[in-house]
Design a protein around this motif. Structure first.
Motif, short mmCIF file in Angstrom:
data_model
loop_
_atom_site.label_atom_id
_atom_site.label_comp_id
_atom_site.label_asym_id
_atom_site.label_seq_id
_atom_site.Cartn_x
_atom_site.Cartn_y
_atom_site.Cartn_z
N ASP A 291 40.79 48.92 43.58
CA ASP A 291 42.25 48.73 43.52
C ASP A 291 42.76 48.03 42.25
N SER B 131 34.70 44.82 48.79
CA SER B 131 35.87 44.55 49.64
C SER B 131 36.60 45.85 49.99
N LYS C 114 37.11 43.69 57.49
CA LYS C 114 38.34 43.46 56.73
C LYS C 114 39.45 44.27 57.37
N ARG D 289 48.20 41.19 46.05
CA ARG D 289 48.53 42.44 45.35
C ARG D 289 49.46 42.17 44.18
N LYS E 138 46.67 50.92 53.72
CA LYS E 138 45.20 51.00 53.67
C LYS E 138 44.58 51.16 55.05
N GLN F 264 40.77 50.20 56.09
CA GLN F 264 40.66 48.84 56.61
C GLN F 264 40.90 48.86 58.12
N LYS G 106 38.03 38.85 57.30
CA LYS G 106 39.22 38.70 56.48
C LYS G 106 40.39 39.42 57.10
N SER H 168 45.70 35.33 50.66
CA SER H 168 46.87 34.90 49.89
C SER H 168 48.08 34.61 50.77
N TYR I 46 42.27 29.79 48.18
CA TYR I 46 42.93 29.44 46.91
C TYR I 46 43.18 27.93 46.84
#
Ligand code: PBG
Length: 330
Positions: free
Chosen positions: A126, A170, A200, A210, A223, A227, A254, A280, A319
């Motif tokens: 991606d 991933s 995932k 993204r 997706k 996914q 995830k 995120s 993060y």
């Protein structure tokens, strides 16, 4: 004041003092449990990401500093994600196979600066496709499994050649762990670990990521064809079983917090290192809640991280890794 039904049993006894709470804590969290995902910018400037306040894309020239920061904070592993320039994105994701692409340059910079810090790379197309999907698509925009696995396998070898310590697919194609494991063995990379994004989910929590890798505006459709459906748990166990059988060293679930039940079941069933990706959107929610005065950022964060450990995680991609590591060592 009412008397407890069994007055000799007082659950609160061990909770009264901080020393005692520490003594009986069933779960611990340390900087060694953290994996720090980092975005790589193609230019020379640090680029803040609006939907991830406090997170930036780092130019390759500053990736070494981040790797040293991870080392100094006791964070064992960083995970790198590139924001490929638009003119290098294509239908066949050819830039993913360029040994001098952004991710490979970033891997070399990190390993040069801090060889003791592990470097994990993302295997998926991606950040390189013109349409934002994780693989090669056909005329009907369907992601082609086997054609994609072929490219992913070559991508993994390019990243291993650049010095990646852990390859992290991933993409959610079928059979990619076996193919990548075989290719790693066949190219002298038998010590490279694979952390499979095994379960995932097709999630609404990936939006800011993204933005960070520049695929949000490009993505056509969704997706859900590769996914997982958030409704499914047994299917996640099958995904994990397959990735383990195919040669994964670690498995990942995830997103994180909405899927603690999956983490727990994987931990109980397989006894394999299982990692959560606090994605995120989860980061953004914690920051937004704190900014709105709905809670204390650090307390919210640490509660989520200990929840991952309690559920059975060996570690967490977050993060917030440097923030958490600073809290843990202060
Ligand atoms: C894609 C990929 C995604 C994330 C990691 N790798 C997004 C997606 O599947 O669209 C999301 C991570 C995050 O949201 O923090 N290969």
């Amino acid at each position: 004041m009412s008397t407890p039904a069994f007055p000799d049993i007082r659950m609160r006894r061990t909770r009264v003092a901080p020393w005692s709470r520490r003594l009986v804590a069933e779960t611990t969290l340390s900087a060694a449990d953290l994996i720090w995902p980092l975005f790589v910018a193609s230019g020379d400037a640090v680029e803040p990401i609006a939907s991830l306040p406090g997170v930036s894309r780092w130019p390759v020239a500053q990736i070494g500093d981040r790797a040293r920061e991870a080392r100094d904070l006791g964070i064992p592993l960083i995970a790198l994600f590139p924001n490929t320039p638009g003119d290098l994105r294509s239908i066949d994701a050819g830039e993913a196979l360029n040994p001098d692409n952004l991710i490979c340059c970033a891997v070399r910079a990190a390993k040069d600066a801090a060889p003791d810090v592990g470097v994990m790379t993302d295997v998926a197309l991606d950040p390189y496709t013109a349409h934002g999907h994780d693989g090669i698509i056909d005329a009907a925009d369907c992601v082609l499994n086997d054609e994609t696995v072929e490219v992913l396998t070559r991508q993994a070898i390019v990243q291993a050649d650049a010095g990646a310590d852990i390859i992290a697919p991933s993409d959610m194609m079928d059979g990619r762990i076996a193919a990548i494991r075989k290719a790693l063995e066949g190219s002298g990379h038998c010590d490279i670990q694979i952390m499979a994004y095994a379960a995932k989910y097709a999630s609404a929590f990936y939006g800011p990521f993204r933005d960070a890798v520049g695929s949000r505006g490009l993505l056509k459709g969704d997706k859900k064809g590769y996914q997982m459906d958030p409704a499914n748990a047994l299917e996640a166990l099958r995904e994990v079983a397959l990735d383990i059988a195919e040669g994964a060293d670690h498995v990942m679930v995830k997103p994180g917090l909405p899927y603690l039940d999956i983490i727990h079941r994987v931990h109980e069933r397989f006894g394999m290192p299982v990692f959560a990706y606090q994605v995120s959107g989860e980061y953004a929610m914690i920051e937004a809640a704190a900014a709105a005065g709905a809670g204390d950022r650090d307390a919210l964060l640490m509660e989520t991280l200990i929840a991952f450990k309690r559920a059975g995680c060996s570690g967490v991609l977050t993060y917030h890794a440097p923030v958490a590591a600073r809290i843990l060592t202060s």
